[in-house]
Scaffold this active site. Structure first.
Site, short mmCIF file in Angstrom:
data_model
loop_
_atom_site.label_atom_id
_atom_site.label_comp_id
_atom_site.label_asym_id
_atom_site.label_seq_id
_atom_site.Cartn_x
_atom_site.Cartn_y
_atom_site.Cartn_z
N ARG A 134 -27.61 51.22 -43.80
CA ARG A 134 -27.42 50.45 -45.05
C ARG A 134 -28.27 51.42 -46.09
O ARG A 134 -27.96 51.40 -47.31
CB ARG A 134 -28.27 49.17 -44.88
CG ARG A 134 -28.28 48.22 -46.04
CD ARG A 134 -28.76 46.97 -45.46
NE ARG A 134 -29.91 46.96 -45.03
CZ ARG A 134 -31.34 46.85 -45.40
NH1 ARG A 134 -31.38 46.95 -46.67
NH2 ARG A 134 -32.10 47.00 -44.68
N SER A 175 -31.38 49.62 -21.85
CA SER A 175 -32.55 49.81 -21.54
C SER A 175 -33.28 51.00 -21.22
O SER A 175 -32.29 51.92 -20.83
CB SER A 175 -32.91 49.10 -20.25
OG SER A 175 -34.35 48.96 -19.92
N LYS A 183 -29.63 42.04 -19.00
CA LYS A 183 -30.62 42.64 -19.87
C LYS A 183 -31.77 41.90 -20.04
O LYS A 183 -33.02 42.30 -19.85
CB LYS A 183 -30.11 43.44 -21.16
CG LYS A 183 -30.97 43.91 -22.13
CD LYS A 183 -31.79 45.27 -21.34
CE LYS A 183 -32.86 45.64 -22.31
NZ LYS A 183 -33.15 45.55 -23.55
N HIS A 191 -33.62 41.73 -16.77
CA HIS A 191 -34.24 42.86 -16.56
C HIS A 191 -35.37 42.94 -17.31
O HIS A 191 -36.76 43.22 -16.74
CB HIS A 191 -33.51 44.26 -17.33
CG HIS A 191 -34.26 45.41 -17.51
ND1 HIS A 191 -34.89 45.55 -18.73
CD2 HIS A 191 -34.37 46.41 -16.64
CE1 HIS A 191 -35.65 46.72 -18.50
NE2 HIS A 191 -34.94 47.29 -17.54
N ASN A 192 -35.61 42.29 -18.78
CA ASN A 192 -36.83 42.32 -19.41
C ASN A 192 -37.96 41.42 -18.99
O ASN A 192 -39.12 41.47 -18.88
CB ASN A 192 -36.57 41.84 -20.83
CG ASN A 192 -35.78 42.94 -21.74
OD1 ASN A 192 -35.66 44.05 -21.16
ND2 ASN A 192 -35.32 42.61 -22.73
N GLU A 244 -39.29 43.13 -15.90
CA GLU A 244 -40.37 44.18 -16.80
C GLU A 244 -41.50 43.37 -16.98
O GLU A 244 -42.65 43.72 -16.92
CB GLU A 244 -39.57 44.73 -17.90
CG GLU A 244 -40.59 45.75 -18.48
CD GLU A 244 -39.99 46.04 -19.77
OE1 GLU A 244 -40.68 46.40 -20.85
OE2 GLU A 244 -38.77 46.10 -19.88
N ARG A 265 -41.50 8.36 -8.64
CA ARG A 265 -40.38 7.95 -9.24
C ARG A 265 -39.64 6.57 -9.36
O ARG A 265 -39.55 5.71 -10.15
CB ARG A 265 -39.39 9.00 -9.57
CG ARG A 265 -39.71 10.33 -10.17
CD ARG A 265 -38.74 11.40 -10.24
NE ARG A 265 -37.21 10.93 -10.51
CZ ARG A 265 -36.89 10.70 -11.74
NH1 ARG A 265 -37.68 11.08 -12.74
NH2 ARG A 265 -35.67 10.34 -11.78
N HIS A 313 -35.90 4.26 -9.73
CA HIS A 313 -35.13 5.64 -9.53
C HIS A 313 -34.33 5.64 -8.16
O HIS A 313 -33.50 6.33 -7.95
CB HIS A 313 -35.72 6.93 -9.95
CG HIS A 313 -36.13 6.62 -11.56
ND1 HIS A 313 -35.09 6.58 -12.68
CD2 HIS A 313 -37.34 6.93 -12.07
CE1 HIS A 313 -35.73 6.66 -13.67
NE2 HIS A 313 -37.12 6.74 -13.65
#
Length: 416
Positions: free
Chosen positions: A34, A130, A184, A187-188, A191, A389, A395
């Site tokens: 740009r 990556s 990805k 992956h992060n 990491e 519960r 429930h």
């Protein structure tokens, strides 16, 4: 001038290095930014690769500089800028051109963009990259999501520029629409957990044993300190300082005992924690694969993470073999990792216990241990949660070996 084979928009750090990587591997590339000055600076600094770079100063010029059908990589900020760039490109690209988003996109945005461009004549690829600046320049791990046909059209370039592990390219097609960006994301996450656990081990060495001791023993303090630096970027520092004043700075108690044995435990604890983090990551990917009909190839994912990316480790070879051999969705059930965890988890338990007694925070290691203990417990404690519960909200609950829903004899104490 000969037309470019591929184009790239966005000459920031990652975009510039990826463009040079592409050019260095013999693929002529047209580039656009740009800001005109940045394009000029990139060309000026491209050195011996100058003849492989075609500078462009408008989107129209960029489109004209690439040989149809045009593959075009976008390296701009994730979010709205990507949508704006795609919209602008729709006016200059033609049928069968491929728009490749190589930024850190939310995989759901990638799925949306893939859907929005369906039927437009343009093809969309969401590509996880990556390895940071170094990886982009000399070989990243590349995770591609899109149609298999679009992958095949750019496979030659992407495999050429990717990292190599024993001559195998660390680039692969993983599935449709958002598959690449989702992988990805996981992956992060791995990491982040990895760095946090390294930082926690560092904290024990620094505060529990003295960091000088660690350096004398040849422990790689520089990498550990880099991980700690990432953790320092906390937005609640003022709160932590206030809490320190409120509770008193008691510090971390020095850990006594056999230092050689403790150092061995620290090594195995980190190993066990890393296995747990990988197991969780691959389990999440397996769940997402079913949810979004991606059919993610787990052995391939492990293989393309072996080089180029941040979390590359020797364990990934074993993971690839485990998945190729028909391992379940959780690595903790693969025979190779069962034996590894049997050896390493006692050390993780001792390290978490010693750290807790000493007042050294180890949230990631503690979480890894809790996950391992919960996973290997045949009967958990959720039966009591079901009972609570039912008591508070009627429930109902299930019973082992019986069909249907049941209610307990709570009497008037139960809520209506």
């Amino acid at each position: 001038m000969e037309k470019a084979e591929i184009g790239l928009i966005g000459l920031g750090t990652m975009g510039s290095n990826l463009a040079l990587n592409i050019a260095e591997h013999g693929h002529r590339i047209a580039v656009f930014n740009r800001t005109r000055a940045r394009t000029d600076a990139f060309v000026e600094n491209s050195g011996a690769l100058r003849d492989m770079v075609v500078p462009c100063y408008s989107l129209e010029e960029l489109a004209a500089a690439i040989r149809p059908p045009r593959p075009l990589i976008i390296m701009v900020l994730a979010g709205k800028p990507v949508d704006e760039q795609i919209e602008a490109l729709r006016g200059v690209l033609s049928d069968n051109d491929i728009v490749i988003d190589a930024g850190n996109a939310n995989f759901r945005d990638t799925m949306r963009r893939f859907s929005e461009l369906s039927g437009s004549g343009l093809t969309f690829i969401g590509m996880g990259v990556s390895g940071g600046e170094e990886g982009a320049r000399h070989g990243p791990s590349i995770m591609v999501g899109g149609t298999e046909d679009s992958w095949k059209r750019v496979e030659k370039v992407l495999t050429a520029i990717s990292a190599k592990f024993k001559d195998e390219p660390c680039a692969a097609w993983l599935g449709t629409d958002g598959a690449g960006h989702f992988v990805k994301t996981i992956h992060n996450g791995i990491e982040y957990a990895d760095m946090q656990m390294i930082a926690e081990i560092y904290g024990i060495l620094r505060d529990g044993l003295g960091v000088i001791e660690a350096q004398q023993l040849g422990i790689p303090a520089t990498a550990i300190e880099a991980a700690v630096a990432a953790r320092v970027l906390s937005s609640i520092k003022d709160e932590r300082q206030a809490a320190e004043k409120a509770y008193g700075n008691i510090g971390v108690t020095r850990i006594s005992g056999d230092k050689d044995a403790l150092l061995k435990d620290l090594e195995l604890a980190l190993f066990a924690g890393k296995i747990a983090a990988y197991a969780q990551g691959f389990a999440v990917m397996s769940g997402a694969s079913k949810e979004f009909n991606w059919n993610l190839p787990m052995p391939t994912i492990a293989k393309i993470w072996r080089a180029g990316c941040i979390i590359r480790s020797q364990m990934l070879d074993t993971m690839a073999e485990a998945f190729s051999g028909g391992a379940s969705t959780n690595l903790l059930m693969a025979p190779a990792f069962i034996s590894l965890m049997q050896e390493a988890h006692p050390s993780l338990r001792r390290v978490v216990a010693r750290a807790s007694e000493a007042g050294a925070p180890v949230p990631a290691l503690s979480s890894a241990l809790a996950y391992f203990d919960s996973y290997r417990q045949g009967r958990g404690t959720s039966n009591l949660i079901q009972a609570q519960r039912d008591f508070f909200g009627a429930h109902g609950f299930e019973r082992i070996g019986e069909q249907g829903a049941f209610h307990g004899p709570w009497g008037s104490g139960a809520a209506g």
